[in-house]
Design a protein around this motif. Sequence first.
Motif, mmCIF file in Angstrom:
data_model
loop_
_atom_site.group_PDB
_atom_site.id
_atom_site.type_symbol
_atom_site.label_atom_id
_atom_site.label_comp_id
_atom_site.label_asym_id
_atom_site.label_seq_id
_atom_site.Cartn_x
_atom_site.Cartn_y
_atom_site.Cartn_z
ATOM 1 N N VAL A 113 -12.174 11.548 45.410
ATOM 2 C CA VAL A 113 -13.419 12.216 45.036
ATOM 3 C C VAL A 113 -13.472 12.318 43.520
ATOM 4 N N GLY A 114 -14.553 11.813 42.908
ATOM 5 C CA GLY A 114 -14.720 11.851 41.462
ATOM 6 C C GLY A 114 -15.832 12.785 41.052
ATOM 7 N N TRP A 115 -15.623 13.496 39.949
ATOM 8 C CA TRP A 115 -16.619 14.454 39.457
ATOM 9 C C TRP A 115 -16.609 14.449 37.937
ATOM 10 N N VAL A 116 -17.802 14.427 37.349
ATOM 11 C CA VAL A 116 -17.959 14.522 35.900
ATOM 12 C C VAL A 116 -18.850 15.721 35.604
ATOM 13 N N ARG A 117 -18.410 16.573 34.704
ATOM 14 C CA ARG A 117 -19.220 17.733 34.318
ATOM 15 C C ARG A 117 -20.545 17.251 33.736
ATOM 16 N N GLY A 118 -21.642 17.745 34.299
ATOM 17 C CA GLY A 118 -22.968 17.330 33.868
ATOM 18 C C GLY A 118 -23.505 16.134 34.623
ATOM 19 N N GLY A 119 -22.705 15.576 35.527
ATOM 20 C CA GLY A 119 -23.140 14.405 36.294
ATOM 21 C C GLY A 119 -24.110 14.775 37.397
ATOM 22 N N THR A 120 -24.868 13.794 37.837
ATOM 23 C CA THR A 120 -25.875 14.025 38.874
ATOM 24 C C THR A 120 -25.348 13.763 40.273
ATOM 25 N N VAL A 121 -24.128 13.215 40.388
ATOM 26 C CA VAL A 121 -23.568 12.914 41.698
ATOM 27 C C VAL A 121 -22.076 13.227 41.730
ATOM 28 N N VAL A 122 -21.574 13.448 42.935
ATOM 29 C CA VAL A 122 -20.143 13.399 43.213
ATOM 30 C C VAL A 122 -19.855 12.004 43.758
ATOM 31 N N GLU A 123 -18.796 11.363 43.271
ATOM 32 C CA GLU A 123 -18.436 10.010 43.706
ATOM 33 C C GLU A 123 -17.324 10.089 44.750
ATOM 34 N N LEU A 124 -17.392 9.223 45.763
ATOM 35 C CA LEU A 124 -16.358 9.201 46.786
ATOM 36 C C LEU A 124 -15.999 7.770 47.157
ATOM 37 N N ALA A 125 -14.725 7.550 47.425
ATOM 38 C CA ALA A 125 -14.231 6.262 47.919
ATOM 39 C C ALA A 125 -13.315 6.573 49.092
ATOM 40 N N ALA A 126 -13.664 6.071 50.282
ATOM 41 C CA ALA A 126 -12.924 6.399 51.495
ATOM 42 C C ALA A 126 -12.451 5.131 52.178
ATOM 43 N N GLY A 132 -11.930 -1.449 55.028
ATOM 44 C CA GLY A 132 -11.516 -1.279 53.654
ATOM 45 C C GLY A 132 -12.157 -0.060 53.031
ATOM 46 N N VAL A 133 -12.249 -0.042 51.718
ATOM 47 C CA VAL A 133 -12.778 1.124 51.011
ATOM 48 C C VAL A 133 -14.306 1.083 51.012
ATOM 49 N N ILE A 134 -14.906 2.194 51.405
ATOM 50 C CA ILE A 134 -16.360 2.368 51.415
ATOM 51 C C ILE A 134 -16.708 3.391 50.335
ATOM 52 N N PHE A 135 -17.734 3.095 49.556
ATOM 53 C CA PHE A 135 -18.098 3.934 48.418
ATOM 54 C C PHE A 135 -19.361 4.740 48.725
ATOM 55 N N TYR A 136 -19.367 5.987 48.255
ATOM 56 C CA TYR A 136 -20.471 6.909 48.503
ATOM 57 C C TYR A 136 -20.753 7.739 47.257
ATOM 58 N N THR A 137 -21.955 8.321 47.222
ATOM 59 C CA THR A 137 -22.267 9.378 46.257
ATOM 60 C C THR A 137 -22.964 10.518 46.997
ATOM 61 N N LEU A 138 -22.849 11.709 46.427
ATOM 62 C CA LEU A 138 -23.543 12.895 46.925
ATOM 63 C C LEU A 138 -24.312 13.503 45.772
ATOM 64 N N ASN A 139 -25.619 13.596 45.903
ATOM 65 C CA ASN A 139 -26.443 14.144 44.830
ATOM 66 C C ASN A 139 -26.069 15.590 44.545
ATOM 67 N N GLN A 140 -26.001 15.903 43.258
ATOM 68 C CA GLN A 140 -25.662 17.253 42.815
ATOM 69 C C GLN A 140 -26.932 18.090 42.648
ATOM 70 N N ALA A 141 -27.652 18.254 43.738
ATOM 71 C CA ALA A 141 -28.844 19.105 43.757
ATOM 72 C C ALA A 141 -28.816 19.890 45.061
ATOM 73 N N ALA A 142 -29.008 21.193 44.969
ATOM 74 C CA ALA A 142 -28.937 22.054 46.146
ATOM 75 C C ALA A 142 -30.082 21.746 47.107
#
Length: 414
Positions: A113-126, A132-142
Amino acid sequence: MGRMALLAAAVIASVAALLGQLGGAFTGSLDDPSIGYATKPVHDLVSELNRKLDQGQVHLKFDDAHGYLQSTLEALNVPVESQIAIFSKTSFQGRLISPRNPRAIYFNDSVSVGWVRGGTVVELAAQDPQQGVIFYTLNQAAVEKPRFMRRDECLQCHESYSTAGVPGMLVRSVFTAPNGVAVFQFGSYTSDHRSPFNQRWGGFYVTADAGSARHMGNAVVTDVEKPEKITIDATPNISDYLAPYSDIVALMVFDHQMHMTNLLTRVGWETRYDKRFDVRGAAKEFVDYLLFLDEAPLEGRIHGVSGFAEHFAKLGPRDSKGRSLRQFDLERRLMRYPCSYMIYSAAFDALPAEAKDAIYKRMWQILSGEEKTDRLSFADREAVVEILRETKRGLPDYFRSALICVHLCSSVAK
């Protein structure tokens, strides 16, 4: 030897080290029916979490400081102690990343799980057991129902010879300018447990004691025109993150695990894709890495500070003597018992039967003493076999045979 001399030597060795570490790579098509990377159903941890969110079984909480990060880690059972911090702009969110605003990565055995302060998404690689590895993002908006979105465009960087030719993970060590930009004219490295310390963690923060070993972490290039001013130490700037660490033991485990992840995918894909595939040759590369045969030796005692080492070691499984493949050495090498804990992963269990058969036969060649190696002692081999006997389901009968003592003892006698 000073930092400048160490880094200069690292630059000279860059290309040779890269070519020496890379092995085989998948050269088939991701769209082949045997693979179907973009079309076949996936069952990784993130896709399963999406299903639970859709069914109302899990709810993610949003906070102003970190968005969905904390809640996502809890839902995926990813420990905060695993936090590592990267200040090089080697990410699609690079515009936000710098030594003053590093990117944090958290991980367990099958998801990062990747996170950058001020970023618009959380990054994920599972890691999916088949795909194999599948990549995802989760929007940083409630929102009422957050959802993880698959991002195959990540393959622009995460499918290359450095990832064994499959959608996979990539750990890069780079020389970094004070603003976080990678200074590629000095070279770069793809890191795993075979990498010597003086080639590791360029562009990373490293907290804790590395003993007498020197590494590329916590340093930036200040003047590319003046070699005598090549670097200065960068002060870690992570005090307001979920943890104030970029733990050295977590970094070492991450280095090992990312390449092991790629090898698991590559062997599975090649076996499914090409019936003429040299599975025995691939098994040699796979097992040599699994058993740490080419691991770079440590130069002194390593001390973690985040609690990651203690958390990781408790996960087991353990044999009747209390031994586990997750126990650390951290003085001569990474693990006390040199066999990767990734042998317990769902991806290993999902390998085609012929691939697992070749891998186990290669393991037995090494562990029984049939093939000699100076890297594993009699005690190492005996302990690994005994641990696997009690903790690994599906182990071939010849691992459990009483003849093991004959093989092991005869190898010592010779």
